[in-house]
Design a protein around this motif. Sequence first.
Motif, PDB file in Angstrom:
ATOM      1  N   ILE A 180       0.872  -1.178   0.000  1.00 44.06           N
ATOM      2  CA  ILE A 180       0.000   0.000   0.000  1.00 44.06           C
ATOM      3  C   ILE A 180       0.907   1.225   0.000  1.00 44.06           C
ATOM      4  CG2 ILE A 180      -1.813   1.246   1.224  1.00 44.06           C
ATOM      5  CD1 ILE A 180      -2.633  -1.386   2.502  1.00 44.06           C
ATOM      6  N   SER A 181       0.643   2.175  -0.896  1.00 46.19           N
ATOM      7  CA  SER A 181       1.499   3.351  -0.994  1.00 46.19           C
ATOM      8  C   SER A 181       0.674   4.610  -1.218  1.00 46.19           C
ATOM      9  CB  SER A 181       2.511   3.192  -2.129  1.00 46.19           C
ATOM     10  OG  SER A 181       1.851   3.074  -3.375  1.00 46.19           O
ATOM     11  N   LYS A 182       1.261   5.724  -0.802  1.00 47.39           N
ATOM     12  CA  LYS A 182       0.634   7.036  -0.970  1.00 47.39           C
ATOM     13  C   LYS A 182       1.738   8.083  -0.975  1.00 47.39           C
ATOM     14  CE  LYS A 182      -2.635  10.242  -0.964  1.00 47.39           C
ATOM     15  NZ  LYS A 182      -3.508  10.455  -2.137  1.00 47.39           N
ATOM     16  N   ALA A 183       1.639   9.062  -1.856  1.00 46.42           N
ATOM     17  CA  ALA A 183       2.655  10.102  -1.917  1.00 46.42           C
ATOM     18  C   ALA A 183       2.066  11.371  -2.519  1.00 46.42           C
ATOM     19  CB  ALA A 183       3.852   9.644  -2.746  1.00 46.42           C
TER      20      ALA A 183
ATOM     21  N   SER B 158       5.920  10.724   1.386  1.00 44.41           N
ATOM     22  CA  SER B 158       5.826   9.470   0.635  1.00 44.41           C
ATOM     23  C   SER B 158       5.856   8.331   1.639  1.00 44.41           C
ATOM     24  CB  SER B 158       6.992   9.345  -0.355  1.00 44.41           C
ATOM     25  OG  SER B 158       7.034   8.043  -0.913  1.00 44.41           O
ATOM     26  N   VAL B 159       4.960   7.371   1.481  1.00 44.53           N
ATOM     27  CA  VAL B 159       4.937   6.221   2.383  1.00 44.53           C
ATOM     28  C   VAL B 159       4.544   4.968   1.587  1.00 44.53           C
ATOM     29  CG1 VAL B 159       2.533   6.624   3.062  1.00 44.53           C
ATOM     30  CG2 VAL B 159       4.036   5.286   4.557  1.00 44.53           C
ATOM     31  N   ARG B 160       5.207   3.873   1.906  1.00 42.10           N
ATOM     32  CA  ARG B 160       4.897   2.582   1.283  1.00 42.10           C
ATOM     33  C   ARG B 160       5.072   1.497   2.332  1.00 42.10           C
ATOM     34  NH1 ARG B 160       7.242  -1.864  -1.356  1.00 42.10           N
ATOM     35  NH2 ARG B 160       6.026  -2.645  -3.137  1.00 42.10           N
ATOM     36  N   VAL B 161       4.046   0.667   2.489  1.00 43.84           N
ATOM     37  CA  VAL B 161       4.079  -0.447   3.437  1.00 43.84           C
ATOM     38  C   VAL B 161       3.852  -1.734   2.655  1.00 43.84           C
ATOM     39  CG1 VAL B 161       3.065  -1.468   5.507  1.00 43.84           C
ATOM     40  CG2 VAL B 161       3.199   1.018   5.291  1.00 43.84           C
ATOM     41  N   SER B 162       4.719  -2.724   2.894  1.00 43.72           N
ATOM     42  CA  SER B 162       4.644  -3.976   2.143  1.00 43.72           C
ATOM     43  C   SER B 162       4.656  -5.160   3.100  1.00 43.72           C
ATOM     44  CB  SER B 162       5.833  -4.067   1.179  1.00 43.72           C
ATOM     45  OG  SER B 162       5.915  -5.350   0.597  1.00 43.72           O
ATOM     46  N   LEU B 163       3.818  -6.149   2.798  1.00 45.50           N
ATOM     47  CA  LEU B 163       3.772  -7.396   3.558  1.00 45.50           C
ATOM     48  C   LEU B 163       3.983  -8.557   2.607  1.00 45.50           C
ATOM     49  CD1 LEU B 163       3.202  -9.190   6.050  1.00 45.50           C
ATOM     50  CD2 LEU B 163       0.766  -9.029   5.488  1.00 45.50           C
ATOM     51  N   THR B 164       4.960  -9.400   2.920  1.00 46.86           N
ATOM     52  CA  THR B 164       5.273 -10.569   2.097  1.00 46.86           C
ATOM     53  C   THR B 164       5.174 -11.826   2.937  1.00 46.86           C
ATOM     54  OG1 THR B 164       6.807  -9.290   0.715  1.00 46.86           O
ATOM     55  CG2 THR B 164       7.019 -11.673   0.665  1.00 46.86           C
ATOM     56  N   ASN B 165       4.554 -12.844   2.383  1.00 48.59           N
ATOM     57  CA  ASN B 165       4.517 -14.160   3.024  1.00 48.59           C
ATOM     58  C   ASN B 165       5.034 -15.201   2.036  1.00 48.59           C
ATOM     59  OD1 ASN B 165       2.202 -16.755   3.502  1.00 48.59           O
ATOM     60  ND2 ASN B 165       3.809 -16.296   4.962  1.00 48.59           N
ATOM     61  N   GLN B 166       6.079 -15.892   2.442  1.00 42.03           N
ATOM     62  CA  GLN B 166       6.659 -16.958   1.628  1.00 42.03           C
ATOM     63  C   GLN B 166       6.487 -18.283   2.348  1.00 42.03           C
ATOM     64  OE1 GLN B 166      10.756 -15.950   0.898  1.00 42.03           O
ATOM     65  NE2 GLN B 166      10.268 -14.136  -0.323  1.00 42.03           N
TER      66      GLN B 166
ATOM     67  N   ASN C  94       8.071 -21.158   6.590  1.00 40.67           N
ATOM     68  CA  ASN C  94       7.061 -20.107   6.612  1.00 40.67           C
ATOM     69  C   ASN C  94       7.769 -18.809   6.998  1.00 40.67           C
ATOM     70  OD1 ASN C  94       4.587 -18.889   6.381  1.00 40.67           O
ATOM     71  ND2 ASN C  94       3.860 -19.474   8.407  1.00 40.67           N
ATOM     72  N   LYS C  95       7.690 -17.815   6.126  1.00 35.53           N
ATOM     73  CA  LYS C  95       8.461 -16.585   6.318  1.00 35.53           C
ATOM     74  C   LYS C  95       7.579 -15.358   6.091  1.00 35.53           C
ATOM     75  CE  LYS C  95      12.673 -14.332   4.573  1.00 35.53           C
ATOM     76  NZ  LYS C  95      13.803 -14.469   3.637  1.00 35.53           N
ATOM     77  N   TYR C  96       7.750 -14.360   6.973  1.00 38.62           N
ATOM     78  CA  TYR C  96       7.037 -13.092   6.844  1.00 38.62           C
ATOM     79  C   TYR C  96       8.057 -11.956   6.753  1.00 38.62           C
ATOM     80  CZ  TYR C  96       2.628 -15.376   8.059  1.00 38.62           C
ATOM     81  OH  TYR C  96       1.526 -16.187   8.059  1.00 38.62           O
ATOM     82  N   ILE C  97       7.825 -11.038   5.821  1.00 33.95           N
ATOM     83  CA  ILE C  97       8.661  -9.844   5.675  1.00 33.95           C
ATOM     84  C   ILE C  97       7.736  -8.624   5.666  1.00 33.95           C
ATOM     85  CG2 ILE C  97      10.355  -8.611   4.274  1.00 33.95           C
ATOM     86  CD1 ILE C  97      11.112 -11.249   2.981  1.00 33.95           C
TER      87      ILE C  97
END
Length: 411
Positions: A343-346, A351-359, A371-374
Amino acid sequence: MKHFSLIFSMVLLTFTAVFAQKTVTGTVTDETGEALIGANVSIEGTDRGTITEFDGTYSISASEGEVLLITYTGFQDQKFTVGESDVYDATLVEGELLKTVVVTALGIERDEKSLPYASQTVDSEQLNTIRQTNVNNALAGKVSGVQLRSQSSMALGRNANIRIRGAGSLTDKAPLYVIDGTPMNSNDVNPDDIESVNVLKGPNATALYGQRGDAGVVIITTKKGKKGSGVGITLNQSTFFDKVYVLPDYQNSYAGGAASDLIKFSWIEGMPEEWKVFEGKYYHDYSDDSSWGPRIVGQEYIPWYAWYVGTDEFGQLANLEANPDNIRDFYETGVTTNNNVSISKANEDFSVRVSLTNQTQKGLIPNSNLNKYIVSTNASVNLNDHWTVGANVGFVQQRVNGEFDDGYANN
């Protein structure tokens, strides 16, 4: 008579068009005033053209109203509409593609052409042509002078290693990874969050990082929020399947052990009473895990699992037969998924960007999984024309079950 008038009119029109052409001259230079040799000068929409001389000058026939097009490799095109003037000098501006800005040591941005050392940049589109779960695998085949040394798919959570040309060490070392200005583990970033990767090669490129960068530096710039209406949401999902492809060539003619013949069992005092059922039966040498045992011809023998008293297999004899596919059948189909949402907004001020990753990864070895979270956050605020405050916050959690051991062991 009418036919004659038509022919006369056509001849007169042709004569008038030729008469309207004139010779147009000029000089073509770059922004510094240097003459550009061999620049293309043409009349747009026609086959008339020429090139500039050693002093940048040109001469071409043109008519008023025609468009004079001047082009040169690496520079922006320039056009003139021919009018009353007979002289059209052109100053060409370098094209944006040649003004590539790269991020070098300590986050300093420089023109790629001005660098005195080897540097190569890979953008996010090139990096994710085929989506990968780690940066090093994503760089495979995209950077000259970089050798990828992949890990087996059985080694869950391990990143592939890369070797960069010009490493200044006698021992094999990994390059230094710098993510948004901070030295970090390359396994702590998801390729979906990367804007660009710049690989610095050799001691000259990495001098500002000292001894840590003597094997090269991989500078990673992560994505930031981009200006636009509303909030930007990006979803990425990829799934990979792994299957064992190449295995060693195993011999299937001889059983295990170092004895060339089966050994006849004779019960003696001190052995379990239950083992008396094996009296006079044969077994192969269990004391050596080599393959110098008896030839496999389907003869009856005592398998290793039949000795355990109290189990369902106790006392069960078997025929000595080869199992050519037992190792391949042991491995399972590995499944890896990589899910990312950002999710991003600028705007002009922030400017801000937040990211969630699940592997997630189901390993080739039974009962192995990852199981990995970033979670990564990239935010900045413009205080004024000279000051910007920013923060990058990351969180990584990884859990591996059934971790693979490369050593000679029973793990």
